[in-house]
Design a protein around this motif. Structure first.
Motif, short mmCIF file in Angstrom:
data_model
loop_
_atom_site.label_atom_id
_atom_site.label_comp_id
_atom_site.label_asym_id
_atom_site.label_seq_id
_atom_site.Cartn_x
_atom_site.Cartn_y
_atom_site.Cartn_z
N SER A 156 2.82 8.40 1.34
CA SER A 156 2.59 6.99 1.63
C SER A 156 2.02 6.23 0.44
CB SER A 156 1.64 6.85 2.82
OG SER A 156 0.43 7.53 2.55
N ALA A 157 1.47 6.98 -0.54
CA ALA A 157 0.91 6.34 -1.73
C ALA A 157 1.52 6.97 -2.98
CB ALA A 157 -0.61 6.51 -1.76
N ILE A 174 11.23 -0.26 -7.87
CA ILE A 174 10.45 0.62 -6.99
C ILE A 174 10.08 -0.09 -5.70
CG2 ILE A 174 8.22 1.80 -6.75
CD1 ILE A 174 8.47 2.66 -9.68
N ARG A 175 9.66 -1.35 -5.81
CA ARG A 175 9.28 -2.10 -4.60
C ARG A 175 10.47 -2.26 -3.65
NH1 ARG A 175 5.42 -1.24 -2.30
NH2 ARG A 175 3.41 -2.15 -2.72
N ALA A 181 5.23 1.30 0.55
CA ALA A 181 4.35 2.29 -0.08
C ALA A 181 3.17 1.63 -0.77
CB ALA A 181 5.15 3.10 -1.11
N LYS A 182 2.03 2.34 -0.76
CA LYS A 182 0.89 1.90 -1.57
C LYS A 182 1.21 2.25 -3.01
CE LYS A 182 -2.63 2.84 1.91
NZ LYS A 182 -3.48 3.92 2.39
N LEU A 183 1.10 1.29 -3.91
CA LEU A 183 1.37 1.55 -5.32
C LEU A 183 0.06 1.50 -6.10
CD1 LEU A 183 4.62 -0.55 -5.97
CD2 LEU A 183 4.39 1.81 -5.15
N ARG A 184 -0.29 2.63 -6.70
CA ARG A 184 -1.48 2.72 -7.53
C ARG A 184 -0.99 2.78 -8.97
NH1 ARG A 184 -4.17 7.47 -3.65
NH2 ARG A 184 -4.50 6.08 -1.88
N LEU A 185 -1.37 1.79 -9.78
CA LEU A 185 -0.81 1.67 -11.13
C LEU A 185 -1.79 2.21 -12.16
CD1 LEU A 185 0.81 -1.89 -10.90
CD2 LEU A 185 1.72 0.33 -10.16
N SER A 207 1.88 -6.22 -5.43
CA SER A 207 0.79 -5.86 -4.52
C SER A 207 0.27 -4.44 -4.73
CB SER A 207 1.23 -6.00 -3.05
OG SER A 207 1.72 -7.29 -2.83
N PRO A 208 -0.12 -4.09 -5.96
CA PRO A 208 -0.70 -2.76 -6.16
C PRO A 208 -2.04 -2.63 -5.45
CG PRO A 208 -0.90 -4.07 -8.17
CD PRO A 208 -0.10 -4.89 -7.21
N GLU A 209 -2.35 -1.40 -5.07
CA GLU A 209 -3.64 -1.12 -4.41
C GLU A 209 -4.77 -1.25 -5.43
OE1 GLU A 209 -3.81 2.83 -2.84
OE2 GLU A 209 -5.53 2.39 -1.55
#
Ligand SMILES: [Mg+2]
Length: 347
Positions: A156-157, A174-175, A181-185, A207-209
């Motif tokens: 999910s992330a 990717i989006r 999905a949670k996107l952590r950059l 909308s990154p986390e």
């Protein structure tokens, strides 16, 4: 008591690149040092993943382990007194924390086997509240990164490596592929302090986390300014190594990425977790490309943190130890003594 170390070569499934020069896995070879403590008929094992960026190599790890046999006072005569042992080791080997981390792990594995309980249980913890792990996607051509994202559909992330001129193009693809999905950059120091806010602004539409280590470590005034003005939470990684770093980072970031390899293992990581809570910082527990032996030490304490990024063993094609299970997208330790290694190669 006898300490020994042995090199172990495993292989990554894919080349793994990040923005920071020298931080990538070149080729597929991943070389680790497995540390063993033989005492009273039981072998405890730990893994060292030395990172040259933090000043450690396979050679320096082996050198530290050799010192344990030469100077018996470093470990002392009570293997159960891990906190005291690790304090001595950190004082003596402050710049060798990946080595200390492997020794700390071997001690915990040894004690767990002696007591017949998993390491997480001897620490007073459980596997019930372990957060889901993110899956890491290394830098590559945008189409390749999207392919990796599709392969990681059970997670999910996603921890997406960024810090190139093609970040927006990549993230748009990717989006589209994973809208929920949670996107952590993770920038891995890839931006200059002057450009960071513009880059963050440009990537905020995805909308990154959070955004991790946007600028090179050691520029805390810039980091504080970026944190205060950024619409997206900022996390530190390369800027946070050991417990002393936590209080310096208060007010400079929203959260910290703690790694056992950087800080010196479970005992030091626990200190950092408690300090981070007191400093009102979010806590992520991260890793290097490690086998399940190294990752299991981190998973043992992962119920204490907010965010988990413990996928290093999942990125290997020939993970040898079988110390972990995957429950959906949660990485869990077995309910078996020590780190519950199902395979103990005769190294
Ligand atoms: Mg990072």
């Amino acid at each position: 008591m006898e300490w020994s170390s042995e090199r172990l070569r495993v292989h990554s499934k894919y080349p793994f690149r990040i923005a920071r020069p020298g931080g990538s896995v070149s080729g597929r070879n991943v070389d680790r040092v497995i540390v063993r403590c033989l005492h009273d008929g039981t072998i405890g094992m730990g893994e060292a993943s030395p990172v040259p960026y933090y000043g450690e190599t396979l050679d320096t790890v082996e050198h530290v382990v050799q010192q344990l046999n030469r100077d018996a006072s470093l470990i002392g005569d009570d293997l159960y007194a891990v906190s005291e042992i690790v304090r001595r080791l950190v004082d003596r080997f402050d710049q060798h924390r990946a080595a200390v981390s492997a020794i700390d792990a071997a001690l915990h594995d040894w004690i767990g086997q002696k007591l017949g309980i998993p390491v997480w249980r001897l620490l007073g913890l459980s596997m019930r509240n372990v957060p889901a792990t993110s899956m890491s996607i290394g830098l590559d051509e945008p189409e390749v990164m999207v392919e990796r994202v599709r392969e990681a559909s059970g997670f999910s992330a996603l921890k997406i490596k960024v810090g190139t001129d093609r970040d927006e193009e990549t993230l748009a693809l990717i989006r589209e592929a994973v809208p929920e999905a949670k996107l952590r950059l993770d920038v891995n120091e890839g931006w200059t302090p002057d450009e960071a806010l513009d880059r963050i602004e440009a990537l905020s539409r995805f909308s990154p986390e959070f955004i991790e280590q946007p600028i090179p470590a050691g520029h805390l005034d810039d980091l504080r300014r970026i944190h205060e003005q950024s619409p997206i939470p900022i996390y530190a990684d390369e800027d946070v190594v050991c417990p002393e770093d936590i209080l310096r980072l208060q007010g400079c970031v929203s959260g910290v990425n703690i790694k056992l390899v950087k800080c010196g293992g479970i005992r030091e990581a626990l200190r950092m977790i408690h300090l981070s809570r007191a400093a009102d910082l979010k806590i992520m527990l991260g890793c290097m490309a490690e086998t399940s032996l190294g990752i299991a030490a981190a998973v043992s304490i992962s119920s204490l943190v907010d965010l988990v990024d413990l996928d290093g063993h999942l990125l290997l094609s020939d993970e040898p130890f079988g110390a972990l299970t995957l429950d959906g997208d949660r990485v869990l330790c077995h309910d078996a003594p020590g780190f519950g290694l199902s395979v103990r190669p005769d190294l």
